[in-house]
Structures are given as C-alpha cells and as structure tokens.
Scaffold this motif. Structure first.
Motif, PDB file in Angstrom:
ATOM      1  N   THR A 125     -55.957 -52.461 -53.037  1.00  0.00           N
ATOM      2  CA  THR A 125     -55.885 -53.377 -51.905  1.00  0.00           C
ATOM      3  C   THR A 125     -55.439 -54.748 -52.395  1.00  0.00           C
ATOM      4  O   THR A 125     -56.023 -55.301 -53.329  1.00  0.00           O
ATOM      5  CB  THR A 125     -57.255 -53.491 -51.218  1.00  0.00           C
ATOM      6  N   LEU A 126     -54.409 -55.285 -51.765  1.00  0.00           N
ATOM      7  CA  LEU A 126     -53.877 -56.579 -52.158  1.00  0.00           C
ATOM      8  C   LEU A 126     -54.650 -57.695 -51.457  1.00  0.00           C
ATOM      9  O   LEU A 126     -55.102 -57.523 -50.321  1.00  0.00           O
ATOM     10  CB  LEU A 126     -52.393 -56.656 -51.822  1.00  0.00           C
ATOM     11  N   PRO A 127     -54.810 -58.836 -52.112  1.00  0.00           N
ATOM     12  CA  PRO A 127     -55.622 -59.915 -51.529  1.00  0.00           C
ATOM     13  C   PRO A 127     -55.022 -60.450 -50.236  1.00  0.00           C
ATOM     14  O   PRO A 127     -53.825 -60.714 -50.148  1.00  0.00           O
ATOM     15  CB  PRO A 127     -55.631 -60.982 -52.630  1.00  0.00           C
ATOM     16  N   THR A 128     -55.875 -60.620 -49.231  1.00  0.00           N
ATOM     17  CA  THR A 128     -55.426 -61.162 -47.945  1.00  0.00           C
ATOM     18  C   THR A 128     -55.609 -62.671 -47.870  1.00  0.00           C
ATOM     19  O   THR A 128     -54.947 -63.338 -47.073  1.00  0.00           O
ATOM     20  CB  THR A 128     -56.213 -60.502 -46.790  1.00  0.00           C
ATOM     21  N   ASP A 129     -56.521 -63.201 -48.715  1.00  0.00           N
ATOM     22  CA  ASP A 129     -56.719 -64.646 -48.697  1.00  0.00           C
ATOM     23  C   ASP A 129     -55.585 -65.379 -49.417  1.00  0.00           C
ATOM     24  O   ASP A 129     -55.330 -66.553 -49.165  1.00  0.00           O
ATOM     25  CB  ASP A 129     -58.067 -65.008 -49.322  1.00  0.00           C
ATOM     26  N   HIS A 130     -54.889 -64.656 -50.299  1.00  0.00           N
ATOM     27  CA  HIS A 130     -53.721 -65.207 -50.988  1.00  0.00           C
ATOM     28  C   HIS A 130     -52.625 -64.133 -50.967  1.00  0.00           C
ATOM     29  O   HIS A 130     -52.372 -63.470 -51.982  1.00  0.00           O
ATOM     30  CB  HIS A 130     -54.065 -65.595 -52.425  1.00  0.00           C
ATOM     31  N   PRO A 131     -51.979 -63.932 -49.823  1.00  0.00           N
ATOM     32  CA  PRO A 131     -51.017 -62.837 -49.669  1.00  0.00           C
ATOM     33  C   PRO A 131     -49.791 -62.991 -50.565  1.00  0.00           C
ATOM     34  O   PRO A 131     -49.397 -64.092 -50.933  1.00  0.00           O
ATOM     35  CB  PRO A 131     -50.646 -62.907 -48.181  1.00  0.00           C
ATOM     36  N   LEU A 132     -49.197 -61.841 -50.892  1.00  0.00           N
ATOM     37  CA  LEU A 132     -48.009 -61.794 -51.727  1.00  0.00           C
ATOM     38  C   LEU A 132     -46.826 -61.320 -50.886  1.00  0.00           C
ATOM     39  O   LEU A 132     -46.889 -60.270 -50.256  1.00  0.00           O
ATOM     40  CB  LEU A 132     -48.227 -60.837 -52.902  1.00  0.00           C
ATOM     41  N   ALA A 133     -45.758 -62.083 -50.890  1.00  0.00           N
ATOM     42  CA  ALA A 133     -44.600 -61.734 -50.059  1.00  0.00           C
ATOM     43  C   ALA A 133     -43.811 -60.574 -50.641  1.00  0.00           C
ATOM     44  O   ALA A 133     -43.202 -59.788 -49.922  1.00  0.00           O
ATOM     45  CB  ALA A 133     -43.692 -62.953 -49.891  1.00  0.00           C
ATOM     46  N   SER A 134     -43.805 -60.449 -51.968  1.00  0.00           N
ATOM     47  CA  SER A 134     -43.010 -59.421 -52.628  1.00  0.00           C
ATOM     48  C   SER A 134     -43.884 -58.554 -53.518  1.00  0.00           C
ATOM     49  O   SER A 134     -44.574 -59.057 -54.414  1.00  0.00           O
ATOM     50  CB  SER A 134     -41.903 -60.067 -53.475  1.00  0.00           C
ATOM     51  N   VAL A 135     -43.870 -57.239 -53.263  1.00  0.00           N
ATOM     52  CA  VAL A 135     -44.590 -56.266 -54.082  1.00  0.00           C
ATOM     53  C   VAL A 135     -43.671 -55.070 -54.274  1.00  0.00           C
ATOM     54  O   VAL A 135     -43.354 -54.358 -53.320  1.00  0.00           O
ATOM     55  CB  VAL A 135     -45.909 -55.817 -53.417  1.00  0.00           C
ATOM     56  N   LEU A 177     -46.206 -67.078 -44.202  1.00  0.00           N
ATOM     57  CA  LEU A 177     -45.842 -67.679 -45.483  1.00  0.00           C
ATOM     58  C   LEU A 177     -44.424 -68.222 -45.411  1.00  0.00           C
ATOM     59  O   LEU A 177     -43.595 -67.723 -44.645  1.00  0.00           O
ATOM     60  CB  LEU A 177     -45.911 -66.631 -46.599  1.00  0.00           C
ATOM     61  N   GLU A 178     -44.147 -69.224 -46.227  1.00  0.00           N
ATOM     62  CA  GLU A 178     -42.786 -69.730 -46.335  1.00  0.00           C
ATOM     63  C   GLU A 178     -42.315 -69.526 -47.770  1.00  0.00           C
ATOM     64  O   GLU A 178     -42.883 -70.096 -48.710  1.00  0.00           O
ATOM     65  CB  GLU A 178     -42.713 -71.208 -45.966  1.00  0.00           C
ATOM     66  N   VAL A 179     -41.303 -68.669 -47.940  1.00  0.00           N
ATOM     67  CA  VAL A 179     -40.775 -68.343 -49.254  1.00  0.00           C
ATOM     68  C   VAL A 179     -39.278 -68.579 -49.253  1.00  0.00           C
ATOM     69  O   VAL A 179     -38.544 -67.971 -48.468  1.00  0.00           O
ATOM     70  CB  VAL A 179     -41.085 -66.876 -49.635  1.00  0.00           C
ATOM     71  N   HIS A 180     -38.827 -69.463 -50.135  1.00  0.00           N
ATOM     72  CA  HIS A 180     -37.411 -69.798 -50.245  1.00  0.00           C
ATOM     73  C   HIS A 180     -36.820 -70.219 -48.886  1.00  0.00           C
ATOM     74  O   HIS A 180     -35.711 -69.829 -48.522  1.00  0.00           O
ATOM     75  CB  HIS A 180     -36.618 -68.611 -50.800  1.00  0.00           C
ATOM     76  N   GLY A 181     -37.596 -70.981 -48.149  1.00  0.00           N
ATOM     77  CA  GLY A 181     -37.120 -71.497 -46.877  1.00  0.00           C
ATOM     78  C   GLY A 181     -37.221 -70.523 -45.720  1.00  0.00           C
ATOM     79  O   GLY A 181     -36.820 -70.849 -44.601  1.00  0.00           O
ATOM     80  N   LYS A 182     -37.756 -69.334 -45.957  1.00  0.00           N
ATOM     81  CA  LYS A 182     -37.892 -68.338 -44.896  1.00  0.00           C
ATOM     82  C   LYS A 182     -39.358 -68.101 -44.569  1.00  0.00           C
ATOM     83  O   LYS A 182     -40.205 -68.102 -45.448  1.00  0.00           O
ATOM     84  CB  LYS A 182     -37.242 -67.015 -45.314  1.00  0.00           C
ATOM     85  N   LYS A 183     -39.637 -67.894 -43.272  1.00  0.00           N
ATOM     86  CA  LYS A 183     -41.004 -67.606 -42.852  1.00  0.00           C
ATOM     87  C   LYS A 183     -41.265 -66.103 -42.926  1.00  0.00           C
ATOM     88  O   LYS A 183     -40.491 -65.302 -42.410  1.00  0.00           O
ATOM     89  CB  LYS A 183     -41.243 -68.118 -41.431  1.00  0.00           C
ATOM     90  N   ILE A 184     -42.384 -65.742 -43.554  1.00  0.00           N
ATOM     91  CA  ILE A 184     -42.789 -64.356 -43.693  1.00  0.00           C
ATOM     92  C   ILE A 184     -44.004 -64.128 -42.810  1.00  0.00           C
ATOM     93  O   ILE A 184     -45.039 -64.781 -42.975  1.00  0.00           O
ATOM     94  CB  ILE A 184     -43.136 -64.011 -45.151  1.00  0.00           C
ATOM     95  N   THR A 185     -43.876 -63.212 -41.835  1.00  0.00           N
ATOM     96  CA  THR A 185     -44.972 -62.979 -40.886  1.00  0.00           C
ATOM     97  C   THR A 185     -45.839 -61.782 -41.251  1.00  0.00           C
ATOM     98  O   THR A 185     -46.906 -61.587 -40.661  1.00  0.00           O
ATOM     99  CB  THR A 185     -44.413 -62.769 -39.472  1.00  0.00           C
ATOM    100  N   GLU A 186     -45.390 -60.952 -42.191  1.00  0.00           N
ATOM    101  CA  GLU A 186     -46.193 -59.844 -42.668  1.00  0.00           C
ATOM    102  C   GLU A 186     -46.031 -59.712 -44.181  1.00  0.00           C
ATOM    103  O   GLU A 186     -45.011 -60.133 -44.740  1.00  0.00           O
ATOM    104  CB  GLU A 186     -45.829 -58.525 -41.977  1.00  0.00           C
ATOM    105  N   ALA A 187     -47.031 -59.140 -44.818  1.00  0.00           N
ATOM    106  CA  ALA A 187     -47.018 -59.043 -46.274  1.00  0.00           C
ATOM    107  C   ALA A 187     -47.653 -57.720 -46.695  1.00  0.00           C
ATOM    108  O   ALA A 187     -48.442 -57.126 -45.945  1.00  0.00           O
ATOM    109  CB  ALA A 187     -47.768 -60.209 -46.893  1.00  0.00           C
TER     110      ALA A 187
END
Length: 246
Positions: A67-77, A98-108
């Motif tokens: 299980t990946l952490p939800t309190d500190h989500p990871l955009a890329s796995v 999350l905002e990664v490289h100028g893009k908003k990530i709504t799911e992880a």
C-alpha cells in the motif's frame, strides 16, 4: 550418575543452543523491507527494491501487496517486470491534487500487487521487486509502505506496524524508506545520486555490523557449548576411570 546417558544429554544441550542462535538470526532478517533505505532524495526520483524473504519452512510466498502512502502521494510508480510474477498498480483519487512539472495530478497510485504466475518464493529464499518512485515528497523524512505477504497455504502476514522513533522495533514492522535532504541548488537528480552512494555505504556498514553482532552471539553460544562439552568429557573420563578401578 548414569554415564551412558551423558552423550545424549550433551547432544540435547548443544542442539538447543545452536537452534536458539538460528532462531534469533532468522527473526532479525525475516521482515519485508524496502531497500536500500535512505537512498532517495526529497523532491527527486528513486528506484527501490521491496525485499521479500520467505520465513516459513512448509509454504512458499505467492503474493505481495504494498500500500502506497496516501498522506504523501506519489505521482509516478513504475514496477520493473519480474519473471514469473504479474504486477498490477491501482490508483485512487486524491483529496488534494498534486502539481508535478506544472501539471495537476488528480489521482495517484495507491497499491501495487505482485502475484506469482509460474514462480514462488520458496523456503530459504527471497525475492526483490524493483519499483521506480517519484516525485518524492519534500515535507517528510520517510515514507511508510504497509505490506501483506501471502503464502500458498493461505496464510497472510501483515507487515503494517509503523516504527516509532526511540521505541523498540515492532513484531511486524512496515517497510520504511528514508528520505535524504535535496541539494540546495535544486538538482534533484544529483542529490539522488549522492544520496544513493551515501545510503549504499551506510547500508553496507549496518549490514556488516548486524552480521558481526550475529557472529559474536553465535561464537559466544558455541563457546558455552564447548565449555559444556569439555566439562562433560572430563566427568565422563573420571567416572569411567573409577568404574575400571572398581
């Protein structure tokens, strides 16, 4: 004293002592872990291995769920393919994008599941499952990955207890990835490489120290067994001499 029973009693004492050493050594290294610990730089990317030892004598490991952490989500796995195993990455919607490289990530990614498909982790063996992770959070010093290990006899071992600072290690600790500080110039890749080198050295040092501790414990126990063997041998010789004299 019955001299004829001494060899069997000695064997029992020696066997018990050696078995105790083996049990202590096994317990110390039987956890599911994420390695190498401490190699990942905050704000960067890292490739880690989930190391899964088989700790049962009569069963093989056939599934690992992380299980990946939800309190500190990871955009890329991105898991690396492992021969004989299928892998599935599940995703979940984020409460806060999350905002990664100028893009908003709504799911992880929220969970990784490896299932045996022609291979198993047999007794006395271990398997590593490599995964590329990123972008790593900058507001925490560690990531906790709770894991479930399933055996082919349907037993499930839950590696989900979070270690507490300053406390003894729990019985079923969750894998923990330590995060190193990023370089001040912001070049996370360089920071990650430096962190990896430092972590490799630290991991080797810790492994060597742990091995030394186990070796020292084994030597002490075997030393005690040796003393017992000598004492019993002397007693046996004295009693045998008395019997011949009689």
């Amino acid at each position: 004293m019955n001299v004829s029973r001494l060899p069997s009693r000695l064997a029992l004492v020696g066997g018990t002592a050696v078995s105790s050493v083996l049990l202590l050594s096994s317990a110390a290294y039987a956890h599911v872990t994420v390695q190498p610990q401490g190699q990942a730089a905050k704000g960067g990317y890292a490739t880690v291995n989930f190391k899964v030892p088989n700790e049962r004598d009569g069963a093989s490991t056939v599934k690992l769920e992380v299980t990946l952490p939800t309190d500190h989500p990871l955009a890329s796995v991105m898991p690396q393919p492992v021969p004989g195993w299928t892998v599935v990455v599940e995703k979940a919607k984020l409460a806060k994008p999350l905002e990664v490289h100028g893009k908003k990530i709504t799911e992880a990614p929220s969970k990784i599941t490896w299932t045996a498909s022609g291979s198993k982790i047999e007794p006395g063996r271990f398997q590593q499952f490599p995964v590329s992770l990123g972008r790593l959070p900058e507001d925490t010093d560690q990531l906790v990955f709770k894991a479930l290990q399933t055996y082919d006899n349907k037993e499930v071992v839950r590696w989900i207890e979070e270690p507490a600072e300053g406390a003894a290690e729990p019985d079923s600790p969750a894998p923990v990835l330590k995060l190193a500080a990023a370089a001040e110039d912001g070049h996370h890749a360089k920071a990650g490489a430096a962190g990896a080198a430092r972590a490799a050295d630290e991991n080797q040092t810790k492994t060597a120290a742990a091995s030394a501790d186990v070796s020292d414990t084994t030597a002490r126990v075997l030393g005690v067994v040796g003393i017992l063997v000598g004492a019993v041998g002397i007693a046996y010789g004295v009693l045998a001499g008395r019997r011949r004299s009689a």
